[in-house]
Design an enzyme around this catalytic site. Structure first.
Site, PDB file in Angstrom:
ATOM      1  N   LEU A   1      57.286  20.542  72.900  1.00 37.35           N
ATOM      2  CA  LEU A   1      57.981  21.250  73.985  1.00 37.35           C
ATOM      3  C   LEU A   1      59.233  20.503  74.432  1.00 37.35           C
ATOM      4  O   LEU A   1      59.476  20.331  75.628  1.00 37.35           O
ATOM      5  CB  LEU A   1      57.028  21.509  75.159  1.00 37.35           C
ATOM      6  CG  LEU A   1      55.787  22.333  74.816  1.00 37.35           C
ATOM      7  CD1 LEU A   1      54.832  22.378  76.004  1.00 37.35           C
ATOM      8  CD2 LEU A   1      56.168  23.739  74.387  1.00 37.35           C
ATOM      9  N   HIS A   2      60.019  20.083  73.433  1.00 40.23           N
ATOM     10  CA  HIS A   2      61.250  19.358  73.723  1.00 40.23           C
ATOM     11  C   HIS A   2      62.470  20.015  73.075  1.00 40.23           C
ATOM     12  O   HIS A   2      63.272  19.351  72.421  1.00 40.23           O
ATOM     13  CB  HIS A   2      61.138  17.907  73.231  1.00 40.23           C
ATOM     14  CG  HIS A   2      60.013  17.159  73.840  1.00 40.23           C
ATOM     15  ND1 HIS A   2      59.472  16.015  73.271  1.00 40.23           N
ATOM     16  CD2 HIS A   2      59.295  17.360  74.985  1.00 40.23           C
ATOM     17  CE1 HIS A   2      58.482  15.572  74.021  1.00 40.23           C
ATOM     18  NE2 HIS A   2      58.364  16.369  75.064  1.00 40.23           N
TER      19      HIS A   2
END
Length: 559
Positions: free
Chosen positions: A470-471
């Protein structure tokens, strides 16, 4: 058409950077500031209680619900990219892990054309943002809005056993991976203050909302930037069934996030001309880099059974959850007050690297990050991934409709170097788990399982199981080359009165979780926008590996 409003600054997005800007730009009282946020309030107990992080992360109320296009490197899977749709943005739904990145990340930014964004320039803004429970030093700040701590101080013995196993395998220990030395094994920090999530909404926005010169409009979907020639003069947004326009006397600032900011630029006719024409959008400014250079971190879970009943599995029955929730509600303490990632490691995947490219989050349970899988036995695991990927993707439009989600294609694992790094992730994790400090706890290998040994077997397992960390970032990169979207003053190339301030402007993804560097970007950008002199650069020293060409460790593993 609704009533037209006027402000000095219009900020699109109340996320990790937008909340910082809302506070800093309105602080002096001389500027009127409007923040537009499509999500709503963040007052849910499931947002504020750290251990409940998987609930908002998977809730349509708080998550945009983005999915990638089918990813060939992941065997055609479409990957959920949770992005915050709420005050605080992704800082209100993320895992609260506080990692600034390696000093080399920011020096890399500067070498790629982001002048003034080297590590020594950025460190003072990291410090200004932070309220660290350990106290201030030349690396850490103790008076800033964002609270950081270690959760429950590694009370579970598995946390320290993992750190000792990493050191026994020949790697360094580190007292503070956000300080002098990122490389090694040590405690992990989290954005929590007094047992409550320290989102940028809690830390920056809410304290500022009592100011008369700051307005926050929720449930407002930005549809386009208003342009007069090559100047941004305001924003159009939809709220309910009404369209509103708001004018910005000074500047429009896009802080809509790694996905939202490139999406809004494209909807506004700012981006690659051929793509805009294909979508039926008038080309207002041909800027080929918008949506390109998209980067992200993948991770896999290496899981080991635990022979002692000391893992989080014991806390997942209904009665235990009730007691944990009650203790947190009344006292803001206990297992409810941590994200459970309390120890970690940063190592190099191979010889020849000058700083780490593999990151470990240790968890005393065998379960998925988003809580969608329930442990069937006592176990522990590492979330491990390659943090400096070579693979690049893009964000494009599905249509000209602002309510239509954009296409995201990350092109995960398209580069052999990335695939090789994940093989190292698996093999080095197994080696660390085999060390003597974990002997009292180690059972069988749950995942990937001892039968998977060859390069092809590991490659296939990674393609089948890897998930995003989730970057997402970098699709409006900062620089001065022809593919750069913003310059080092974070102004959009070729458009006056328009800036982008969020993780989309990173030239390359940093070596760690992205909330901390995104907050830093907001802090530094605020000074730039206000015309303030930058904080004097730091002269703090950084650990340099002694001989990257010959070894990646300090010694030879004992097993």
């Amino acid at each position: 058409m609704g009533e037209e409003l006027n402000f000095d600054y219009v900020i699109v997005g109340a996320g990790s950077a937008g909340c910082v800007l809302a506070d800093r730009l309105s602080a002096g009282g001389e500027n009127t500031v409007l923040v537009l946020e499509y999500g709503g309030k963040d007052d849910s107990i499931f947002i504020q209680m750290p251990t409940a992080l998987s609930i908002p992360m998977n809730s349509p109320k708080y998550d945009w619900g983005f999915y990638t296009e089918p990813e060939p490197g992941l065997n055609g899977r479409r990957i959920h990219q949770a992005r915050g749709k709420v005050l605080g943005g992704s800082s209100s739904i993320n895992g609260m892990v506080y990692v600034r990145g390696h000093a080399g990340d920011f020096d890399e930014w500067e070498s790629l054309g982001a002048s003034g964004w080297g590590y020594q320039d950025c460190l003072p803004y990291f410090k200004r943002a932070e309220g660290c429970v350990y106290g201030a030093d030349e690396y850490r700040g103790s008076e800033g809005p964002t609270g950081t701590c270690n959760g429950n101080n590694m009370k579970n013995p598995l946390y320290k056993a993992f750190i000792e196993a990493g050191k026994r395998a020949g790697y360094l220990g580190t007292d503070d991976y956000n300080g002098h030395q990122q490389e090694g094994f040590g405690r992990m920090d989290m954005t929590i203050r007094n047992g409550v999530r320290s989102s940028t909404s809690n830390a920056y926005l809410k304290p500022a909302m009592s100011r008369q010169n700051l307005s926050v409009e929720t449930h407002a979907l930005t549809t386009r930037i208003l342009l007069e020639g090559k100047r941004a003069v305001g924003v159009e947004y939809r709220k309910g069934d009404k369209i509103h326009q708001v004018k910005a006397y000074k500047e429009v600032i896009l802080s809509a996030g790694a996905v939202g900011s490139p999406h809004i630029l494209l909807l506004s006719g700012i981006g690659p001309a051929a793509h805009l024409k294909e979508m039926g959008i008038e080309v207002r400014h041909d800027l080929p880099g918008v949506g390109e250079n998209l980067q992200d971190h993948l991770e896999v879970w290496v899981q080991q059974a635990c022979t002692q009943p000391i893992t989080l599995k014991s806390a997942l029955n209904p009665l235990s959850k009730l007691l944990i929730g009650a203790r947190w509600f009344f006292f803001k303490s206990g297992l409810g007050a941590t994200n459970h990632f309390e120890s970690c490691g940063f190592i190099r995947s191979r010889k020849g690297l000058t700083f780490p490219d593999i990151q470990y989050h240790f968890l005393p349970a065998a379960m998925s990050y988003d809580g969608t899988s329930i442990p069937t036995e006592h176990g522990f695991q590492v979330h491990v991934g390659h943090n400096k990927p070579k693979s690049r993707g893009r964000i494009t439009l599905n249509s000209a409709d602002p309510a239509d989600k954009p296409k995201m294609f990350f092109n995960y694992l398209s580069e052999e170097e990335d695939r090789a790094a994940f093989r190292a992730c698996v093999r080095l994790s197994r080696e660390i788990f085999a060390q003597e400090p974990l002997d009292p706890y180690r059972g069988r290998e749950i995942s990937p399982g001892v039968d998977l040994q060859s390069d092809d077997e590991i490659d296939n397992w990674v393609a089948d199981t890897a998930e995003t960390a989730l970057h997402p970032s970098c699709a409006c990169k900062m620089g001065i080359d022809e593919m750069a979207v913003v310059d080092p003053e974070i102004k959009v190339h070729g458009i006056d009165g328009l800036r982008v301030v969020d993780s989309s402007i990173f030239p390359t993804v940093t070596n760690g979780n992205l909330n901390a560097p995104t907050i830093m970007v907001g802090e530094k950008a605020a000074d730039i926008i206000l015309g303030k002199s930058p904080i004097a650069p730091s002269n703090a020293s950084i650990y340099q590996t002694q001989d990257p060409e010959t070894t990646q460790r300090t010694g030879t593993p004992e097993r």
